[in-house]
Design an enzyme around this catalytic site. Structure first.
Site, mmCIF file in Angstrom:
data_model
loop_
_atom_site.group_PDB
_atom_site.id
_atom_site.type_symbol
_atom_site.label_atom_id
_atom_site.label_comp_id
_atom_site.label_asym_id
_atom_site.label_seq_id
_atom_site.Cartn_x
_atom_site.Cartn_y
_atom_site.Cartn_z
ATOM 1 N N LYS A 46 1.878 -2.735 8.901
ATOM 2 C CA LYS A 46 3.083 -1.915 8.788
ATOM 3 C C LYS A 46 4.276 -2.721 9.304
ATOM 4 O O LYS A 46 4.405 -2.974 10.493
ATOM 5 C CB LYS A 46 2.925 -0.624 9.599
ATOM 6 C CG LYS A 46 4.093 0.332 9.471
ATOM 7 C CD LYS A 46 3.807 1.627 10.214
ATOM 8 C CE LYS A 46 4.936 2.633 10.057
ATOM 9 N NZ LYS A 46 4.632 3.913 10.744
ATOM 10 N N ASP A 92 3.884 14.939 12.675
ATOM 11 C CA ASP A 92 4.040 14.720 11.239
ATOM 12 C C ASP A 92 2.688 14.740 10.530
ATOM 13 O O ASP A 92 2.391 13.884 9.696
ATOM 14 C CB ASP A 92 4.746 13.391 10.978
ATOM 15 C CG ASP A 92 5.367 13.324 9.579
ATOM 16 O OD1 ASP A 92 5.520 14.389 8.943
ATOM 17 O OD2 ASP A 92 5.692 12.209 9.126
ATOM 18 N N GLY A 152 7.704 3.761 3.349
ATOM 19 C CA GLY A 152 8.244 4.918 4.037
ATOM 20 C C GLY A 152 9.675 4.682 4.444
ATOM 21 O O GLY A 152 10.289 3.672 4.076
ATOM 22 N N LEU A 158 0.821 -1.213 0.000
ATOM 23 C CA LEU A 158 0.000 0.000 0.000
ATOM 24 C C LEU A 158 0.854 1.261 0.000
ATOM 25 O O LEU A 158 0.411 2.317 -0.444
ATOM 26 C CB LEU A 158 -0.915 0.009 1.234
ATOM 27 C CG LEU A 158 -1.968 -1.103 1.308
ATOM 28 C CD1 LEU A 158 -2.697 -1.044 2.652
ATOM 29 C CD2 LEU A 158 -2.950 -0.982 0.163
ATOM 30 N N GLY A 159 2.045 1.151 0.522
ATOM 31 C CA GLY A 159 2.930 2.310 0.571
ATOM 32 C C GLY A 159 4.238 1.960 1.238
ATOM 33 O O GLY A 159 4.359 0.953 1.943
ATOM 34 N N GLY A 186 9.831 1.463 6.851
ATOM 35 C CA GLY A 186 9.211 0.190 6.540
ATOM 36 C C GLY A 186 8.195 0.277 5.424
ATOM 37 O O GLY A 186 8.092 1.279 4.714
ATOM 38 N N VAL A 238 4.040 -0.784 4.178
ATOM 39 C CA VAL A 238 2.679 -1.102 4.596
ATOM 40 C C VAL A 238 2.050 -2.015 3.547
ATOM 41 O O VAL A 238 2.071 -1.710 2.352
ATOM 42 C CB VAL A 238 1.828 0.171 4.763
ATOM 43 C CG1 VAL A 238 0.406 -0.201 5.201
ATOM 44 C CG2 VAL A 238 2.467 1.105 5.786
#
Length: 534
Positions: free
Chosen positions: A246, A352, A226, A223-224, A229, A231
Protein backbone atom coordinates in the site's frame (compact mmCIF):
# COMPACT_ATOMS: atom_id res chain seq x y z
CA UNK A 1 -14.80 26.74 19.69
CA UNK A 2 -17.31 23.93 20.01
CA UNK A 3 -17.46 23.10 16.29
CA UNK A 4 -16.11 19.55 16.67
CA UNK A 5 -17.60 18.56 13.32
CA UNK A 6 -15.28 20.87 11.33
CA UNK A 7 -12.98 18.55 9.40
CA UNK A 8 -10.92 20.49 6.83
CA UNK A 9 -9.92 24.09 7.58
CA UNK A 10 -10.79 26.99 9.88
CA UNK A 11 -9.26 30.26 8.62
CA UNK A 12 -9.58 33.23 11.01
CA UNK A 13 -6.28 34.84 10.03
CA UNK A 14 -5.67 38.58 9.63
CA UNK A 15 -8.61 39.87 11.60
CA UNK A 16 -8.79 41.81 14.86
CA UNK A 17 -9.42 38.88 17.20
CA UNK A 18 -8.09 39.56 20.68
CA UNK A 19 -7.92 37.95 24.08
CA UNK A 20 -6.71 34.49 25.04
CA UNK A 21 -7.14 31.42 22.89
CA UNK A 22 -10.07 29.54 24.51
CA UNK A 23 -9.62 26.10 26.06
CA UNK A 24 -12.31 24.96 23.64
CA UNK A 25 -9.75 24.92 20.84
CA UNK A 26 -9.12 21.36 21.99
CA UNK A 27 -12.62 20.45 20.77
CA UNK A 28 -11.55 20.91 17.14
CA UNK A 29 -10.51 17.27 17.15
CA UNK A 30 -11.43 16.64 13.53
CA UNK A 31 -9.80 19.74 12.01
CA UNK A 32 -6.90 19.41 9.57
CA UNK A 33 -5.84 23.08 9.34
CA UNK A 34 -6.20 25.98 11.81
CA UNK A 35 -5.14 29.48 10.67
CA UNK A 36 -5.02 32.20 13.33
CA UNK A 37 -2.17 34.33 11.94
CA UNK A 38 -2.18 38.13 12.12
CA UNK A 39 -4.59 38.76 15.00
CA UNK A 40 -4.19 40.19 18.52
CA UNK A 41 -4.49 36.96 20.47
CA UNK A 42 -2.80 37.03 23.87
CA UNK A 43 -2.26 34.78 26.86
CA UNK A 44 -0.85 31.27 26.84
CA UNK A 45 -1.46 28.59 24.25
CA UNK A 46 -3.74 26.13 26.07
CA UNK A 47 -2.52 22.56 26.60
CA UNK A 48 -5.81 21.35 25.12
CA UNK A 49 -4.36 22.09 21.67
CA UNK A 50 -2.85 18.60 21.91
CA UNK A 51 -6.34 17.11 21.57
CA UNK A 52 -6.37 18.13 17.89
CA UNK A 53 -4.54 14.96 16.97
CA UNK A 54 -5.38 14.91 13.28
CA UNK A 55 -4.28 18.49 12.56
CA UNK A 56 -1.68 18.95 9.83
CA UNK A 57 -1.19 22.75 9.71
CA UNK A 58 -1.26 25.08 12.74
CA UNK A 59 -0.55 28.79 12.12
CA UNK A 60 -0.56 31.21 15.08
CA UNK A 61 2.15 33.67 14.03
CA UNK A 62 1.91 37.47 14.36
CA UNK A 63 -0.04 37.57 17.62
CA UNK A 64 1.00 38.45 21.19
CA UNK A 65 0.83 34.95 22.65
CA UNK A 66 2.80 34.49 25.86
CA UNK A 67 4.10 31.69 28.05
CA UNK A 68 5.89 28.56 26.96
CA UNK A 69 5.37 26.31 23.98
CA UNK A 70 3.00 23.59 25.19
CA UNK A 71 4.55 20.14 25.35
CA UNK A 72 1.20 18.66 24.32
CA UNK A 73 1.94 19.65 20.72
CA UNK A 74 3.75 16.30 20.55
CA UNK A 75 0.35 14.59 20.47
CA UNK A 76 -0.49 16.11 17.07
CA UNK A 77 1.34 13.30 15.25
CA UNK A 78 0.34 14.33 11.72
CA UNK A 79 1.52 17.95 12.04
CA UNK A 80 3.49 19.04 8.96
CA UNK A 81 3.68 22.83 9.49
CA UNK A 82 3.81 24.78 12.77
CA UNK A 83 4.22 28.56 12.80
CA UNK A 84 4.51 30.32 16.17
CA UNK A 85 6.77 33.17 15.03
CA UNK A 86 6.32 36.84 15.96
CA UNK A 87 4.80 36.29 19.42
CA UNK A 88 6.02 36.79 22.99
CA UNK A 89 6.69 33.15 23.79
CA UNK A 90 9.38 32.39 26.35
CA UNK A 91 11.08 29.43 27.94
CA UNK A 92 12.84 26.62 26.10
CA UNK A 93 11.94 24.63 23.02
CA UNK A 94 10.26 21.38 24.16
CA UNK A 95 12.34 18.36 23.24
CA UNK A 96 9.10 16.50 22.62
CA UNK A 97 8.73 18.34 19.30
CA UNK A 98 11.27 15.88 17.93
CA UNK A 99 8.58 13.18 18.06
CA UNK A 100 6.64 14.98 15.31
CA UNK A 101 8.11 12.83 12.55
CA UNK A 102 5.99 14.41 9.79
CA UNK A 103 6.97 18.00 10.62
CA UNK A 104 8.39 19.76 7.57
CA UNK A 105 8.31 23.42 8.58
CA UNK A 106 8.78 24.86 12.06
CA UNK A 107 8.81 28.65 12.57
CA UNK A 108 9.72 30.08 15.99
CA UNK A 109 11.38 33.37 14.97
CA UNK A 110 10.89 36.67 16.83
CA UNK A 111 10.01 35.34 20.28
CA UNK A 112 11.78 35.44 23.64
CA UNK A 113 12.89 31.80 23.68
CA UNK A 114 15.96 30.79 25.65
CA UNK A 115 17.89 27.69 26.67
CA UNK A 116 19.51 24.98 24.61
CA UNK A 117 18.24 23.54 21.37
CA UNK A 118 16.86 20.02 21.93
CA UNK A 119 19.48 17.55 20.81
CA UNK A 120 17.02 15.52 18.74
CA UNK A 121 16.31 18.58 16.56
CA UNK A 122 19.96 18.79 15.56
CA UNK A 123 21.65 17.36 12.45
CA UNK A 124 24.48 15.00 11.77
CA UNK A 125 26.50 15.17 8.51
CA UNK A 126 28.67 12.13 9.18
CA UNK A 127 29.28 10.15 5.98
CA UNK A 128 28.67 13.09 3.60
CA UNK A 129 32.26 13.90 2.74
CA UNK A 130 31.37 15.74 -0.48
CA UNK A 131 29.79 18.66 1.38
CA UNK A 132 31.61 21.96 1.53
CA UNK A 133 31.16 25.48 2.88
CA UNK A 134 28.51 26.36 5.43
CA UNK A 135 28.92 27.85 8.91
CA UNK A 136 32.23 27.31 10.75
CA UNK A 137 30.62 25.02 13.34
CA UNK A 138 30.12 22.39 10.62
CA UNK A 139 33.91 22.22 10.01
CA UNK A 140 33.46 21.66 6.27
CA UNK A 141 36.09 22.50 3.60
CA UNK A 142 35.78 25.65 1.57
CA UNK A 143 33.82 25.32 -1.67
CA UNK A 144 35.84 25.70 -4.95
CA UNK A 145 33.93 28.73 -6.27
CA UNK A 146 30.89 30.83 -5.53
CA UNK A 147 29.39 30.18 -8.99
CA UNK A 148 29.34 26.46 -8.32
CA UNK A 149 27.59 27.13 -5.03
CA UNK A 150 24.92 29.17 -6.80
CA UNK A 151 24.07 26.26 -9.08
CA UNK A 152 23.19 24.21 -6.06
CA UNK A 153 20.82 26.73 -4.50
CA UNK A 154 17.92 25.48 -6.55
CA UNK A 155 18.38 22.04 -5.02
CA UNK A 156 17.69 23.19 -1.50
CA UNK A 157 14.48 21.76 -0.07
CA UNK A 158 11.98 24.05 1.64
CA UNK A 159 12.39 22.79 5.21
CA UNK A 160 12.95 25.70 7.54
CA UNK A 161 13.27 26.20 11.27
CA UNK A 162 13.71 29.86 12.13
CA UNK A 163 14.52 30.76 15.76
CA UNK A 164 16.12 33.93 17.22
CA UNK A 165 19.44 34.35 19.08
CA UNK A 166 22.86 33.44 17.71
CA UNK A 167 22.98 29.97 19.19
CA UNK A 168 19.54 29.04 18.03
CA UNK A 169 20.03 30.34 14.49
CA UNK A 170 22.53 27.54 14.05
CA UNK A 171 19.64 25.11 14.01
CA UNK A 172 18.03 26.87 11.06
CA UNK A 173 21.18 26.45 9.00
CA UNK A 174 21.46 22.83 10.02
CA UNK A 175 17.99 22.07 8.69
CA UNK A 176 18.69 23.85 5.40
CA UNK A 177 21.77 21.65 5.01
CA UNK A 178 19.52 18.65 5.67
CA UNK A 179 17.48 19.63 2.63
CA UNK A 180 20.69 19.74 0.61
CA UNK A 181 21.54 16.21 1.71
CA UNK A 182 18.26 14.91 0.35
CA UNK A 183 19.08 16.18 -3.12
CA UNK A 184 22.80 15.48 -3.02
CA UNK A 185 22.61 11.73 -2.56
CA UNK A 186 22.53 9.76 -5.83
CA UNK A 187 22.03 6.40 -4.16
CA UNK A 188 18.97 5.16 -2.30
CA UNK A 189 18.70 7.26 0.86
CA UNK A 190 18.82 5.67 4.26
CA UNK A 191 15.32 4.78 5.38
CA UNK A 192 13.70 6.14 8.49
CA UNK A 193 11.24 3.93 10.33
CA UNK A 194 8.40 5.67 12.16
CA UNK A 195 8.54 5.44 15.97
CA UNK A 196 5.20 3.63 15.93
CA UNK A 197 6.94 0.51 14.66
CA UNK A 198 9.90 0.44 17.02
CA UNK A 199 8.04 -1.78 19.46
CA UNK A 200 6.95 -4.34 16.88
CA UNK A 201 10.41 -5.34 15.61
CA UNK A 202 9.19 -5.52 12.02
CA UNK A 203 11.69 -6.36 9.30
CA UNK A 204 12.89 -3.30 7.44
CA UNK A 205 12.58 -2.90 3.68
CA UNK A 206 14.17 -0.01 1.73
CA UNK A 207 12.52 1.98 -1.02
CA UNK A 208 14.54 0.25 -3.75
CA UNK A 209 13.26 -3.17 -2.73
CA UNK A 210 9.65 -1.99 -2.94
CA UNK A 211 10.31 -0.32 -6.29
CA UNK A 212 11.81 -3.53 -7.64
CA UNK A 213 9.24 -5.83 -6.03
CA UNK A 214 6.35 -4.02 -7.75
CA UNK A 215 8.12 -3.75 -11.12
CA UNK A 216 8.47 0.00 -10.72
CA UNK A 217 4.90 0.36 -9.44
CA UNK A 218 3.61 -1.13 -12.66
CA UNK A 219 -0.01 -0.54 -13.53
CA UNK A 220 -0.28 -4.26 -14.25
CA UNK A 221 0.31 -4.95 -10.55
CA UNK A 222 -2.38 -2.61 -9.23
CA UNK A 223 -4.80 -4.41 -6.92
CA UNK A 224 -6.86 -1.38 -6.03
CA UNK A 225 -6.91 2.37 -5.58
CA UNK A 226 -8.27 4.47 -2.74
CA UNK A 227 -8.41 8.05 -1.60
CA UNK A 228 -4.95 8.05 -0.02
CA UNK A 229 -3.00 5.73 -2.28
CA UNK A 230 -2.67 2.62 -4.40
CA UNK A 231 -2.24 -1.05 -3.51
CA UNK A 232 0.14 -3.12 -5.66
CA UNK A 233 0.88 -6.80 -5.81
CA UNK A 234 4.57 -7.44 -5.31
CA UNK A 235 7.26 -9.66 -3.86
CA UNK A 236 9.92 -9.19 -1.24
CA UNK A 237 13.44 -10.01 -2.38
CA UNK A 238 15.01 -13.12 -0.80
CA UNK A 239 11.68 -14.15 0.73
CA UNK A 240 9.88 -15.31 -2.43
CA UNK A 241 6.46 -14.46 -1.04
CA UNK A 242 3.64 -12.49 -2.61
CA UNK A 243 2.66 -9.32 -0.77
CA UNK A 244 0.29 -6.39 -1.11
CA UNK A 245 2.06 -3.02 -0.98
CA UNK A 246 0.00 0.00 0.00
CA UNK A 247 1.75 3.13 -1.30
CA UNK A 248 0.43 6.40 0.11
CA UNK A 249 -0.06 9.41 -2.14
CA UNK A 250 1.45 12.06 0.11
CA UNK A 251 0.28 14.85 -2.18
CA UNK A 252 -3.28 14.23 -1.00
CA UNK A 253 -4.34 16.09 2.14
CA UNK A 254 -4.87 13.65 4.97
CA UNK A 255 -2.60 10.91 3.61
CA UNK A 256 0.05 11.44 6.31
CA UNK A 257 -2.72 11.22 8.89
CA UNK A 258 -4.03 8.03 7.32
CA UNK A 259 -0.55 6.50 7.39
CA UNK A 260 -0.13 7.46 11.03
CA UNK A 261 -3.55 6.07 11.95
CA UNK A 262 -2.84 2.77 10.27
CA UNK A 263 0.58 2.56 11.91
CA UNK A 264 -0.88 3.29 15.32
CA UNK A 265 -3.60 0.65 14.93
CA UNK A 266 -1.36 -2.03 13.42
CA UNK A 267 1.21 -1.51 16.16
CA UNK A 268 -1.35 -2.79 18.64
CA UNK A 269 -3.15 -5.61 16.87
CA UNK A 270 -2.22 -9.25 16.28
CA UNK A 271 -5.04 -11.63 15.40
CA UNK A 272 -5.56 -14.46 12.93
CA UNK A 273 -8.66 -12.73 11.51
CA UNK A 274 -6.81 -9.50 10.67
CA UNK A 275 -4.56 -8.98 7.66
CA UNK A 276 -0.97 -9.46 8.79
CA UNK A 277 1.47 -6.62 8.26
CA UNK A 278 4.85 -7.76 6.94
CA UNK A 279 6.86 -4.55 7.07
CA UNK A 280 6.81 -0.82 6.37
CA UNK A 281 8.86 1.75 4.55
CA UNK A 282 9.34 5.38 5.51
CA UNK A 283 11.97 6.82 3.24
CA UNK A 284 12.76 9.11 0.32
CA UNK A 285 12.13 8.19 -3.32
CA UNK A 286 14.53 8.80 -6.20
CA UNK A 287 13.10 12.29 -6.74
CA UNK A 288 13.88 13.28 -3.16
CA UNK A 289 10.23 13.16 -2.10
CA UNK A 290 8.90 11.58 1.07
CA UNK A 291 7.76 7.99 0.60
CA UNK A 292 5.45 5.96 2.85
CA UNK A 293 4.28 2.39 2.27
CA UNK A 294 2.91 -0.54 4.23
CA UNK A 295 3.46 -4.14 3.16
CA UNK A 296 0.83 -6.77 3.99
CA UNK A 297 0.39 -10.47 3.38
CA UNK A 298 -1.20 -11.11 0.01
CA UNK A 299 -4.85 -12.19 0.03
CA UNK A 300 -5.26 -14.53 -2.93
CA UNK A 301 -9.04 -14.20 -3.29
CA UNK A 302 -9.31 -10.42 -3.07
CA UNK A 303 -12.11 -8.54 -1.38
CA UNK A 304 -15.39 -9.93 -0.10
CA UNK A 305 -17.19 -7.24 -2.11
CA UNK A 306 -16.08 -8.89 -5.35
CA UNK A 307 -17.46 -12.25 -4.25
CA UNK A 308 -20.82 -10.85 -3.19
CA UNK A 309 -21.52 -8.75 -6.28
CA UNK A 310 -19.90 -10.63 -9.18
CA UNK A 311 -21.86 -12.24 -12.00
CA UNK A 312 -21.35 -15.97 -11.64
CA UNK A 313 -21.35 -18.24 -14.65
CA UNK A 314 -19.31 -21.04 -16.11
CA UNK A 315 -17.25 -18.58 -18.14
CA UNK A 316 -15.57 -16.53 -15.43
CA UNK A 317 -14.46 -19.53 -13.38
CA UNK A 318 -15.48 -17.93 -10.07
CA UNK A 319 -18.00 -19.82 -7.99
CA UNK A 320 -20.60 -18.20 -5.79
CA UNK A 321 -20.16 -18.31 -2.03
CA UNK A 322 -22.03 -21.18 -0.40
CA UNK A 323 -24.10 -20.67 2.73
CA UNK A 324 -21.45 -22.46 4.82
CA UNK A 325 -18.71 -20.24 3.41
CA UNK A 326 -20.72 -17.10 4.21
CA UNK A 327 -21.25 -18.29 7.77
CA UNK A 328 -17.52 -18.92 8.20
CA UNK A 329 -16.73 -15.48 6.77
CA UNK A 330 -19.25 -13.85 9.11
CA UNK A 331 -17.66 -15.61 12.10
CA UNK A 332 -14.20 -14.38 11.04
CA UNK A 333 -15.51 -10.81 10.79
CA UNK A 334 -17.12 -10.78 14.24
CA UNK A 335 -14.05 -12.43 15.78
CA UNK A 336 -11.81 -9.70 14.33
CA UNK A 337 -14.05 -6.91 15.63
CA UNK A 338 -14.53 -8.57 19.02
CA UNK A 339 -10.75 -8.70 19.35
CA UNK A 340 -10.34 -5.03 18.40
CA UNK A 341 -13.01 -3.91 20.87
CA UNK A 342 -12.42 -6.26 23.77
CA UNK A 343 -9.02 -7.87 23.25
CA UNK A 344 -7.04 -4.63 22.81
CA UNK A 345 -6.30 -2.13 25.56
CA UNK A 346 -7.19 0.57 24.81
CA UNK A 347 -9.87 -0.54 22.32
CA UNK A 348 -9.39 -0.03 18.59
CA UNK A 349 -12.37 1.13 16.52
CA UNK A 350 -12.11 0.14 12.86
CA UNK A 351 -14.46 2.91 11.64
CA UNK A 352 -14.70 1.68 8.05
CA UNK A 353 -15.99 -1.89 8.06
CA UNK A 354 -17.49 -2.91 4.71
CA UNK A 355 -17.07 -5.82 2.26
CA UNK A 356 -14.40 -4.05 0.20
CA UNK A 357 -12.23 -3.79 3.34
CA UNK A 358 -12.63 -7.49 4.13
CA UNK A 359 -10.18 -9.73 2.29
CA UNK A 360 -10.27 -13.47 1.61
CA UNK A 361 -7.23 -15.75 1.74
CA UNK A 362 -6.63 -18.84 -0.37
CA UNK A 363 -8.86 -20.88 1.97
CA UNK A 364 -11.73 -18.40 1.59
CA UNK A 365 -11.42 -17.25 5.21
CA UNK A 366 -11.95 -13.56 5.94
CA UNK A 367 -9.31 -11.14 7.19
CA UNK A 368 -10.10 -7.59 8.28
CA UNK A 369 -7.99 -4.89 6.65
CA UNK A 370 -7.63 -1.16 5.96
CA UNK A 371 -7.03 0.69 9.21
CA UNK A 372 -6.55 4.06 7.51
CA UNK A 373 -9.19 5.82 9.64
CA UNK A 374 -9.11 3.50 12.64
CA UNK A 375 -9.23 5.15 16.06
CA UNK A 376 -7.40 4.02 19.16
CA UNK A 377 -9.55 5.12 22.08
CA UNK A 378 -7.71 6.56 25.03
CA UNK A 379 -9.13 6.02 28.50
CA UNK A 380 -10.93 9.36 28.64
CA UNK A 381 -12.72 8.88 25.33
CA UNK A 382 -13.66 5.27 26.01
CA UNK A 383 -15.46 6.34 29.19
CA UNK A 384 -17.55 9.05 27.52
CA UNK A 385 -21.33 8.52 27.62
CA UNK A 386 -23.05 7.66 24.37
CA UNK A 387 -24.77 11.07 24.21
CA UNK A 388 -21.47 12.94 24.25
CA UNK A 389 -20.96 15.39 21.41
CA UNK A 390 -17.17 15.18 21.59
CA UNK A 391 -16.59 13.58 18.22
CA UNK A 392 -13.06 12.70 17.16
CA UNK A 393 -13.80 13.09 13.51
CA UNK A 394 -15.08 9.86 12.11
CA UNK A 395 -15.08 9.33 8.39
CA UNK A 396 -16.47 6.13 6.98
CA UNK A 397 -18.27 5.00 3.84
CA UNK A 398 -21.77 5.94 2.77
CA UNK A 399 -24.25 3.24 3.68
CA UNK A 400 -22.10 1.79 6.47
CA UNK A 401 -21.63 4.83 8.73
CA UNK A 402 -23.54 4.75 12.00
CA UNK A 403 -26.34 7.39 12.01
CA UNK A 404 -25.12 8.99 15.25
CA UNK A 405 -21.84 10.02 13.61
CA UNK A 406 -23.80 12.29 11.31
CA UNK A 407 -25.08 14.06 14.44
CA UNK A 408 -21.55 14.63 15.72
CA UNK A 409 -21.62 12.01 18.48
CA UNK A 410 -18.44 10.42 19.72
CA UNK A 411 -16.88 7.43 18.00
CA UNK A 412 -17.65 4.19 19.83
CA UNK A 413 -17.67 0.44 19.47
CA UNK A 414 -21.37 0.67 18.63
CA UNK A 415 -20.48 2.44 15.40
CA UNK A 416 -18.59 -0.67 14.29
CA UNK A 417 -21.56 -2.80 15.41
CA UNK A 418 -23.80 -0.84 13.04
CA UNK A 419 -21.38 -1.39 10.14
CA UNK A 420 -21.26 -5.07 11.04
CA UNK A 421 -25.05 -5.33 10.89
CA UNK A 422 -25.20 -3.76 7.42
CA UNK A 423 -22.34 -5.99 6.23
CA UNK A 424 -24.07 -9.15 7.48
CA UNK A 425 -27.33 -8.25 5.71
CA UNK A 426 -25.38 -7.49 2.52
CA UNK A 427 -23.46 -10.78 2.75
CA UNK A 428 -26.62 -12.90 2.93
CA UNK A 429 -28.93 -10.87 0.66
CA UNK A 430 -26.44 -9.78 -1.99
CA UNK A 431 -27.80 -6.21 -1.80
CA UNK A 432 -25.49 -3.24 -1.27
CA UNK A 433 -26.71 -0.41 1.02
CA UNK A 434 -26.02 2.00 -1.84
CA UNK A 435 -28.19 0.07 -4.32
CA UNK A 436 -30.44 2.36 -6.36
CA UNK A 437 -33.46 0.51 -4.99
CA UNK A 438 -32.88 2.12 -1.59
CA UNK A 439 -34.35 5.62 -1.69
CA UNK A 440 -37.20 7.69 -0.24
CA UNK A 441 -36.37 6.63 3.30
CA UNK A 442 -35.97 2.93 2.50
CA UNK A 443 -32.62 1.49 3.59
CA UNK A 444 -31.02 -1.95 3.53
CA UNK A 445 -31.83 -2.27 7.24
CA UNK A 446 -35.50 -1.46 6.58
CA UNK A 447 -35.52 -3.86 3.61
CA UNK A 448 -34.42 -6.74 5.86
CA UNK A 449 -36.61 -5.70 8.77
CA UNK A 450 -39.77 -5.74 6.66
CA UNK A 451 -38.95 -9.18 5.26
CA UNK A 452 -38.17 -10.76 8.63
CA UNK A 453 -39.12 -13.46 9.45
CA UNK A 454 -41.61 -14.72 6.86
CA UNK A 455 -39.94 -13.50 3.67
CA UNK A 456 -36.25 -14.09 4.40
CA UNK A 457 -36.05 -16.72 1.66
CA UNK A 458 -37.27 -14.11 -0.83
CA UNK A 459 -34.58 -11.58 0.03
CA UNK A 460 -31.75 -14.12 0.37
CA UNK A 461 -29.00 -13.95 -2.27
CA UNK A 462 -30.11 -16.25 -5.09
CA UNK A 463 -26.44 -17.11 -5.75
CA UNK A 464 -26.43 -19.20 -2.58
CA UNK A 465 -28.44 -21.87 -4.41
CA UNK A 466 -25.85 -22.13 -7.20
CA UNK A 467 -23.70 -24.17 -4.83
CA UNK A 468 -26.48 -26.58 -3.87
CA UNK A 469 -27.54 -29.67 -5.79
CA UNK A 470 -31.08 -30.11 -7.17
CA UNK A 471 -31.86 -32.93 -4.74
CA UNK A 472 -31.12 -30.88 -1.63
CA UNK A 473 -33.05 -27.88 -2.93
CA UNK A 474 -36.19 -30.05 -3.20
CA UNK A 475 -35.69 -31.55 0.27
CA UNK A 476 -38.19 -29.87 2.62
CA UNK A 477 -36.09 -30.65 5.69
CA UNK A 478 -33.17 -28.95 4.01
CA UNK A 479 -35.28 -25.92 3.07
CA UNK A 480 -36.56 -25.60 6.64
CA UNK A 481 -33.03 -25.78 8.02
CA UNK A 482 -31.77 -23.15 5.56
CA UNK A 483 -34.69 -20.81 6.34
CA UNK A 484 -34.02 -21.09 10.07
CA UNK A 485 -30.34 -20.30 9.55
CA UNK A 486 -31.02 -17.32 7.27
CA UNK A 487 -33.68 -15.99 9.64
CA UNK A 488 -31.22 -16.08 12.53
CA UNK A 489 -28.41 -14.30 10.69
CA UNK A 490 -30.71 -11.67 9.14
CA UNK A 491 -32.17 -11.00 12.58
CA UNK A 492 -28.65 -10.56 13.94
CA UNK A 493 -27.91 -8.04 11.19
CA UNK A 494 -31.09 -6.14 12.03
CA UNK A 495 -30.29 -6.04 15.76
CA UNK A 496 -26.78 -4.76 15.07
CA UNK A 497 -27.92 -2.00 12.67
CA UNK A 498 -30.62 -0.40 14.81
CA UNK A 499 -30.93 3.37 14.53
CA UNK A 500 -29.99 4.10 18.16
CA UNK A 501 -26.71 2.80 19.62
CA UNK A 502 -28.42 1.79 22.86
CA UNK A 503 -30.69 -0.58 20.90
CA UNK A 504 -27.80 -2.48 19.29
CA UNK A 505 -26.05 -5.57 20.58
CA UNK A 506 -22.57 -5.29 22.02
CA UNK A 507 -19.83 -6.73 19.83
CA UNK A 508 -19.16 -9.57 22.28
CA UNK A 509 -22.84 -10.58 22.22
CA UNK A 510 -22.94 -10.32 18.44
CA UNK A 511 -19.88 -12.56 18.19
CA UNK A 512 -21.39 -15.16 20.53
CA UNK A 513 -24.65 -15.17 18.57
CA UNK A 514 -22.87 -15.53 15.21
CA UNK A 515 -20.85 -18.47 16.48
CA UNK A 516 -24.04 -20.13 17.72
CA UNK A 517 -25.75 -19.70 14.33
CA UNK A 518 -22.80 -21.14 12.42
CA UNK A 519 -22.31 -24.05 14.83
CA UNK A 520 -25.99 -24.99 14.77
CA UNK A 521 -26.04 -24.98 10.98
CA UNK A 522 -22.89 -27.14 10.84
CA UNK A 523 -24.29 -29.69 13.31
CA UNK A 524 -27.65 -30.01 11.54
CA UNK A 525 -25.88 -30.32 8.21
CA UNK A 526 -23.74 -33.16 9.55
CA UNK A 527 -26.82 -34.88 10.92
CA UNK A 528 -28.52 -34.51 7.54
CA UNK A 529 -25.49 -35.99 5.78
CA UNK A 530 -25.55 -39.00 8.13
CA UNK A 531 -29.25 -39.58 7.46
CA UNK A 532 -28.70 -39.35 3.72
CA UNK A 533 -25.88 -41.89 3.95
CA UNK A 534 -28.04 -44.31 5.93
Amino acid sequence: MELSSLSIILDLSHNFLEGPLPLGVGNLVNLEELWLSGNKLSGEIPDTIGNCRVMEILLMDENTLQGSIPATLKDIKGLTQLNLSANNLNGSIPGTLASLTNLRELYLAHNNLSGTIPELLGLTIVGNNALCGGIPELHLPKCPSSSEGKSKKGMLRTIRIVIPTAGVLLLSLFVVWAGFLYRKSKTAPKKEIPPQFTETELPIVPYNDILKGTDGFSEANVLGKGRYGTVYRGTIENQAIAVAVKVFNLQVSGSYKSFQAECEALRRVRHCCLVKIVTCCSSIDHQGQDFRALVFEFMANGSLDRWIHSNFDSQNGQRALSLSQRLDIAVDIVDALDYLHNGCQPPVIHCDLKPSNILLNQDMRARGGHFGIARVLDEAISKQPMNSNSSIGIRGSIGYIAPEYGDGLAVSTYGDVFSLGITLIELFTGKSPTNVMFKDGISLHHYAEVAFPDKVMEIADANIWLREGPNTINDMRYITRIKECLSSVIQLGILCSKQLPIERLSMSNAAAEMHAIRDKHASTQQLSDVRSYQ
